[in-house]
Design a protein around this motif. Structure first.
Motif, PDB file in Angstrom:
ATOM      1  N   VAL A  12       1.137  -1.399  -0.114  1.00 39.80           N
ATOM      2  CA  VAL A  12      -0.049   0.299   0.231  1.00 39.80           C
ATOM      3  C   VAL A  12       0.933   1.061  -0.128  1.00 39.80           C
ATOM      4  O   VAL A  12       2.175   1.272   0.141  1.00 39.80           O
ATOM      5  CB  VAL A  12      -0.974  -0.055   1.578  1.00 39.80           C
ATOM      6  CG1 VAL A  12      -1.941  -1.072   1.310  1.00 39.80           C
ATOM      7  CG2 VAL A  12       0.119  -0.232   2.350  1.00 39.80           C
ATOM      8  N   PRO A  13       0.297   2.415  -0.232  1.00 47.73           N
ATOM      9  CA  PRO A  13       0.865   3.389  -0.887  1.00 47.73           C
ATOM     10  C   PRO A  13       1.756   3.646   0.965  1.00 47.73           C
ATOM     11  O   PRO A  13       1.665   3.172   2.402  1.00 47.73           O
ATOM     12  CB  PRO A  13       0.348   4.969  -0.822  1.00 47.73           C
ATOM     13  CG  PRO A  13      -0.582   4.084  -0.893  1.00 47.73           C
ATOM     14  CD  PRO A  13      -1.201   2.846  -0.920  1.00 47.73           C
ATOM     15  N   ALA A  14       2.977   4.432   0.925  1.00 49.85           N
ATOM     16  CA  ALA A  14       3.845   4.591   1.792  1.00 49.85           C
ATOM     17  C   ALA A  14       2.902   5.921   3.210  1.00 49.85           C
ATOM     18  O   ALA A  14       2.563   5.881   4.308  1.00 49.85           O
ATOM     19  CB  ALA A  14       4.964   5.358   2.017  1.00 49.85           C
TER      20      ALA A  14
ATOM     21  N   ARG B  87      11.950  11.060   4.048  1.00 49.15           N
ATOM     22  CA  ARG B  87      12.817   9.635   2.469  1.00 49.15           C
ATOM     23  C   ARG B  87      11.964   8.296   2.018  1.00 49.15           C
ATOM     24  O   ARG B  87      12.015   8.281   3.964  1.00 49.15           O
ATOM     25  CB  ARG B  87      13.749   9.539   2.605  1.00 49.15           C
ATOM     26  CG  ARG B  87      14.135   8.234   1.699  1.00 49.15           C
ATOM     27  CD  ARG B  87      16.171   8.508   1.600  1.00 49.15           C
ATOM     28  NE  ARG B  87      16.318   7.159   0.914  1.00 49.15           N
ATOM     29  CZ  ARG B  87      17.223   6.854   0.333  1.00 49.15           C
ATOM     30  NH1 ARG B  87      18.048   7.844  -0.412  1.00 49.15           N
ATOM     31  NH2 ARG B  87      17.405   5.515  -1.130  1.00 49.15           N
ATOM     32  N   ILE B  88      11.350   8.331   1.438  1.00 49.14           N
ATOM     33  CA  ILE B  88      10.305   7.050   0.880  1.00 49.14           C
ATOM     34  C   ILE B  88      10.921   6.526   0.141  1.00 49.14           C
ATOM     35  O   ILE B  88      11.706   6.858  -0.560  1.00 49.14           O
ATOM     36  CB  ILE B  88       8.983   7.427   0.471  1.00 49.14           C
ATOM     37  CG1 ILE B  88       8.270   8.361   1.380  1.00 49.14           C
ATOM     38  CG2 ILE B  88       8.855   5.982   0.291  1.00 49.14           C
ATOM     39  CD1 ILE B  88       6.932   9.373   1.375  1.00 49.14           C
ATOM     40  N   ASP B  89      12.113   5.039   0.502  1.00 46.24           N
ATOM     41  CA  ASP B  89      12.567   4.977   0.056  1.00 46.24           C
ATOM     42  C   ASP B  89      11.675   2.497  -0.074  1.00 46.24           C
ATOM     43  O   ASP B  89      11.333   1.753   0.583  1.00 46.24           O
ATOM     44  CB  ASP B  89      13.525   3.726   0.689  1.00 46.24           C
ATOM     45  CG  ASP B  89      14.547   3.572   0.389  1.00 46.24           C
ATOM     46  OD1 ASP B  89      14.832   3.833  -1.115  1.00 46.24           O
ATOM     47  OD2 ASP B  89      15.694   2.936   1.069  1.00 46.24           O
TER      48      ASP B  89
ATOM     49  N   ASP C 149       4.080   2.782  -3.946  1.00 44.13           N
ATOM     50  CA  ASP C 149       3.327   4.039  -4.488  1.00 44.13           C
ATOM     51  C   ASP C 149       4.259   4.755  -3.493  1.00 44.13           C
ATOM     52  O   ASP C 149       3.767   4.265  -1.991  1.00 44.13           O
ATOM     53  CB  ASP C 149       1.812   3.427  -4.518  1.00 44.13           C
ATOM     54  CG  ASP C 149       1.228   3.273  -5.472  1.00 44.13           C
ATOM     55  OD1 ASP C 149       2.199   3.175  -6.338  1.00 44.13           O
ATOM     56  OD2 ASP C 149       0.208   2.185  -5.354  1.00 44.13           O
ATOM     57  N   GLY C 150       4.470   5.640  -3.208  1.00 45.80           N
ATOM     58  CA  GLY C 150       4.769   6.576  -2.962  1.00 45.80           C
ATOM     59  C   GLY C 150       3.820   7.271  -1.849  1.00 45.80           C
ATOM     60  O   GLY C 150       3.504   7.129  -0.148  1.00 45.80           O
ATOM     61  N   ILE C 151       2.604   8.256  -2.068  1.00 46.15           N
ATOM     62  CA  ILE C 151       1.986   8.997  -1.689  1.00 46.15           C
ATOM     63  C   ILE C 151       1.117   8.854  -2.661  1.00 46.15           C
ATOM     64  O   ILE C 151       1.130   9.034  -3.874  1.00 46.15           O
ATOM     65  CB  ILE C 151       2.696  10.447  -1.418  1.00 46.15           C
ATOM     66  CG1 ILE C 151       3.673  10.684  -0.658  1.00 46.15           C
ATOM     67  CG2 ILE C 151       1.125  11.606  -0.566  1.00 46.15           C
ATOM     68  CD1 ILE C 151       4.819  11.894  -0.472  1.00 46.15           C
TER      69      ILE C 151
ATOM     70  N   LYS D 122       3.836   4.539  -8.878  1.00 47.52           N
ATOM     71  CA  LYS D 122       3.813   5.613  -8.875  1.00 47.52           C
ATOM     72  C   LYS D 122       4.383   6.583  -7.292  1.00 47.52           C
ATOM     73  O   LYS D 122       4.600   6.186  -5.752  1.00 47.52           O
ATOM     74  CB  LYS D 122       2.261   5.950  -8.675  1.00 47.52           C
ATOM     75  CG  LYS D 122       0.932   5.795 -10.046  1.00 47.52           C
ATOM     76  CD  LYS D 122       0.331   5.909  -9.232  1.00 47.52           C
ATOM     77  CE  LYS D 122       0.096   4.775 -10.701  1.00 47.52           C
ATOM     78  NZ  LYS D 122      -2.032   5.126 -10.596  1.00 47.52           N
ATOM     79  N   GLY D 123       5.115   7.917  -7.847  1.00 47.38           N
ATOM     80  CA  GLY D 123       5.671   8.837  -6.770  1.00 47.38           C
ATOM     81  C   GLY D 123       4.572   9.394  -5.958  1.00 47.38           C
ATOM     82  O   GLY D 123       4.350   8.737  -4.657  1.00 47.38           O
ATOM     83  N   ILE D 124       4.033   9.951  -6.496  1.00 45.36           N
ATOM     84  CA  ILE D 124       3.207  10.378  -6.209  1.00 45.36           C
ATOM     85  C   ILE D 124       1.784  10.861  -6.562  1.00 45.36           C
ATOM     86  O   ILE D 124       2.296  10.807  -7.990  1.00 45.36           O
ATOM     87  CB  ILE D 124       3.269  12.598  -5.936  1.00 45.36           C
ATOM     88  CG1 ILE D 124       4.528  12.638  -4.094  1.00 45.36           C
ATOM     89  CG2 ILE D 124       2.203  13.133  -5.375  1.00 45.36           C
ATOM     90  CD1 ILE D 124       4.648  13.778  -4.613  1.00 45.36           C
TER      91      ILE D 124
END
Length: 191
Positions: A142-144, A159-161, A165-167, A188-190
Motif C-alpha cells: 500500500v502507499p507509504a 525519505r520514502i524508500d 506507491d509513495g504518496i 507511482k511516486g506521487i
C-alpha cells in the motif's frame, strides 16, 4: 528547558519568546513506558505510535520518535480533530521499517481529511523488497502515505524508500506543503 531573558530587547530576533515557548512545548516520546515502542526493528511499533497519536491533546502536539528502527506492520492513522506533528530524529536516524506481510490499509500512514495541518517530519519510511533492481519482482505494498481528500498537511524532510506507491493524495488536497522529500517508488511516486 530553555530560559527566557529578562527583557525581549536582549534578543537577536523579535519573535524569540514565541520560539522559546514553541521549543519548550511538551511532546510525547513513543519510547516512554506508557507507549512502549521498541525502536529495535522487533514487534509492531505501529501500535505504540498509534497510542501516542491518540493521546495528543485537542490543542495539538508533537509525537516524537527517537533514533531507531520502528517495525510497522499495521496502519498509523492520524486523528482528524487536532493538529499532530509526527517527528523523527532525522532521515538517517529514525526509520519506519515496513516488512513483507504488513497488513496496513489503505496506507502505512493514513492522513485523513481535516482542517488542521498535521505533519510528518524528519524520518525514513523503508519497505522490504526482494530485489530492488527488478520491478517485476517488487512487492505491491500500500502507499507509504495515504492522504486522499486530505487538505492542509505537511511533509518535511522525509525519505520514502523502495515503496510500490509513495504518496496517494488524489482528490481535494489543497494546501499541501511538501519540503525536502526523497522518493524511490516502483510504480507511482506521487499520485
Amino acid at each position: 528547558m530553555l530560559q527566557k531573558k529578562a527583557s525581549p530587547l536582549q534578543y537577536d530576533r523579535p519573535d524569540q519568546d514565541a520560539l522559546i515557548d514553541f521549543m519548550n512545548r511538551d511532546y510525547i516520546d513513543v519510547r516512554e513506558p506508557t507507549y512502549g515502542a521498541r525502536g529495535d526493528d522487533g514487534g509492531n511499533d505501529a501500535i505504540a505510535i498509534q497510542a501516542a497519536l491518540n493521546d495528543v491533546p485537542v490543542t495539538g502536539g508533537v509525537v516524537y520518535l527517537p533514533p531507531g528502527t520502528y517495525r510497522i506492520t499495521s496502519s498509523i492513522v492520524f486523528p482528524t480533530d487536532r493538529q499532530v506533528r509526527l517527528i523523527g530524529a532525522g532521515r538517517q536516524a529514525t526509520i519506519l521499517h515496513v516488512p513483507n506481510g504488513t497488513t496496513a490499509t489503505p496506507g502505512i500512514i493514513h492522513l485523513r481529511g481535516s482542517e488542521y495541518a498535521s505533519s510528518i517530519e524528519q524520518l525514513l519510511i523503508r519497505f522490504d523488497q526482494p530485489d530492488f533492481t527488478n520491478v517485476s519482482t517488487a512487492t505491491h505494498f500500500v502507499p507509504a502515505i495515504y492522504a486522499q481528500n486530505c487538505g492542509r498537511f505537511r511533509l518535511r524532510h522525509l525519505r520514502i524508500d523502495l515503496a510500490w506507491d509513495g504518496i496517494d493524495m488524489r482528490g481535494n488536497c489543497g494546501g499541501t506543503f511538501i519540503e525536502n522529500l526523497e522518493l524511490c517508488a516502483f510504480n507511482k511516486g506521487i499520485d
